[in-house]
Motif scaffolding. Structure first.
Motif, short mmCIF file in Angstrom:
data_model
loop_
_atom_site.label_atom_id
_atom_site.label_comp_id
_atom_site.label_asym_id
_atom_site.label_seq_id
_atom_site.Cartn_x
_atom_site.Cartn_y
_atom_site.Cartn_z
N ASP A 178 -9.74 -2.56 3.66
CA ASP A 178 -8.98 -1.37 4.04
C ASP A 178 -9.73 -0.70 5.18
O ASP A 178 -10.93 -0.44 5.07
CB ASP A 178 -8.84 -0.42 2.86
CG ASP A 178 -7.83 0.69 3.13
OD1 ASP A 178 -8.04 1.46 4.09
OD2 ASP A 178 -6.85 0.77 2.40
N CYS A 179 -9.04 -0.46 6.29
CA CYS A 179 -9.64 0.20 7.45
C CYS A 179 -9.21 1.67 7.41
O CYS A 179 -8.16 2.04 7.94
CB CYS A 179 -9.21 -0.49 8.74
SG CYS A 179 -9.72 -2.23 8.82
N LEU A 180 -10.01 2.48 6.77
CA LEU A 180 -9.71 3.91 6.59
C LEU A 180 -9.95 4.64 7.91
O LEU A 180 -11.05 4.57 8.47
CB LEU A 180 -10.60 4.47 5.49
CG LEU A 180 -10.23 5.80 4.89
CD1 LEU A 180 -8.86 5.73 4.21
CD2 LEU A 180 -11.28 6.23 3.88
N GLN A 229 -14.34 -2.34 1.57
CA GLN A 229 -14.12 -3.73 1.17
C GLN A 229 -14.26 -3.88 -0.34
O GLN A 229 -15.28 -3.52 -0.92
CB GLN A 229 -15.10 -4.67 1.86
CG GLN A 229 -14.92 -6.12 1.43
CD GLN A 229 -15.78 -7.07 2.21
OE1 GLN A 229 -15.76 -7.05 3.43
NE2 GLN A 229 -16.54 -7.91 1.52
N LEU A 242 -3.38 0.23 -3.61
CA LEU A 242 -3.27 -1.07 -2.94
C LEU A 242 -3.02 -2.13 -4.00
O LEU A 242 -3.71 -2.17 -5.03
CB LEU A 242 -4.56 -1.40 -2.20
CG LEU A 242 -4.91 -0.40 -1.09
CD1 LEU A 242 -6.00 0.53 -1.56
CD2 LEU A 242 -5.32 -1.14 0.13
N ASN A 261 -3.41 3.85 8.47
CA ASN A 261 -4.37 3.23 7.56
C ASN A 261 -3.90 1.82 7.25
O ASN A 261 -2.84 1.63 6.66
CB ASN A 261 -4.47 4.10 6.29
CG ASN A 261 -5.47 3.57 5.29
OD1 ASN A 261 -5.25 3.67 4.11
ND2 ASN A 261 -6.56 3.01 5.74
N THR A 262 -4.65 0.82 7.68
CA THR A 262 -4.24 -0.57 7.50
C THR A 262 -5.13 -1.27 6.47
O THR A 262 -6.28 -0.89 6.26
CB THR A 262 -4.31 -1.34 8.82
OG1 THR A 262 -5.67 -1.33 9.28
CG2 THR A 262 -3.41 -0.73 9.88
N ALA A 263 -4.56 -2.31 5.85
CA ALA A 263 -5.32 -3.10 4.87
C ALA A 263 -4.83 -4.54 4.95
O ALA A 263 -3.73 -4.82 5.41
CB ALA A 263 -5.11 -2.55 3.47
N LYS A 272 0.84 -1.20 0.00
CA LYS A 272 0.00 0.00 0.00
C LYS A 272 0.87 1.24 0.00
O LYS A 272 1.87 1.29 0.72
CB LYS A 272 -0.88 -0.02 1.25
CG LYS A 272 -1.84 1.11 1.36
CD LYS A 272 -2.68 0.89 2.59
CE LYS A 272 -3.86 1.80 2.57
NZ LYS A 272 -4.77 1.53 3.66
N CYS A 289 -12.45 -4.14 11.32
CA CYS A 289 -11.87 -2.80 11.39
C CYS A 289 -12.22 -2.18 12.74
O CYS A 289 -13.35 -2.32 13.22
CB CYS A 289 -12.40 -1.90 10.27
SG CYS A 289 -11.76 -2.33 8.63
N PHE A 296 -4.78 6.47 -2.44
CA PHE A 296 -4.22 5.24 -1.91
C PHE A 296 -4.12 4.23 -3.05
O PHE A 296 -5.06 4.06 -3.82
CB PHE A 296 -5.09 4.66 -0.80
CG PHE A 296 -5.19 5.54 0.41
CD1 PHE A 296 -4.19 5.51 1.38
CD2 PHE A 296 -6.26 6.39 0.59
CE1 PHE A 296 -4.27 6.32 2.51
CE2 PHE A 296 -6.35 7.21 1.71
CZ PHE A 296 -5.35 7.17 2.67
#
Length: 181
Positions: free
Chosen positions: A89-91, A133, A71, A165-167, A54, A125, A69
């Motif tokens: 993705d947890c925005l 998603q 990904l 920001n994690t995914a 990412k 999330c 972003f």
């Protein structure tokens, strides 16, 4: 011959499962007890090995600015296809989803929803984030899928504020609509 089916649990992380079967008898028709007879079989476990990378552009922004972003989901070479694959993705709060910039053919996105937590029965999330998603379908080995979306940084964001920001990618070894990893 007796056939027994087994299912490998999704939490299994090894490369092989060793199974030992033993025949044991405490009686014989005429004479002493029979000796135990055992045999062992090794079952190699193969499964998709999804990866994700990412990036964000620009990397430094002002309040109210738009960011993009990128990904990239992939499946490691030498592993089987991953089915029913989703990219999550947890925005973080403070960044608002705007639109998809690049959405490959066949990939769909669910409507953004608030994070409900990371425990069992929750959407994965944190409650301080929004779930974005993407439904990727089947991901073949060494066939990256690139998705881009844009977001806006909160206009009231303070200087030097950082947003995490994690995914992640979730996939399955079975083409049956059920995810097992």
């Amino acid at each position: 011959t007796t056939l027994i089916g087994v299912q490998v649990t999704p939490s299994f992380t090894g490369a092989n499962i060793t199974n030992t079967a033993t025949f044991r008898s405490t009686a014989s028709l005429s004479g002493p007890n029979l000796s135990d007879v055992s045999t062992t079989a090794n079952l190699p476990v193969i499964r998709p090995r999804p990866t994700i990378s990412k990036t964000v552009s620009p990397t430094t922004v002002a309040a109210g600015q738009t960011v993009t972003f990128t990904l990239t989901a992939n499946n490691t070479t030498g592993n089987p296809a991953g089915y029913d694959t989703i990219l999550i993705d947890c925005l973080p709060n403070g960044v608002t989803f705007l639109a998809d910039v690049t959405l490959p053919a066949g990939v769909t996105r669910d409507a953004p929803t608030p994070g409900t937590g990371t425990g069992a029965g929750q959407n994965g999330c944190a409650t301080t984030t929004h779930l974005i998603q993407y439904n990727l379908g089947t991901i073949q080995p060494n066939t990256p899928i690139v998705i881009q979306f844009s977001g806006t940084v909160d206009p009231s964001a303070g200087g030097l504020q950082t947003y995490a920001n994690t995914a992640r990618v979730v996939t399955s070894t079975l083409d049956n609509g059920l995810r097992d990893s």
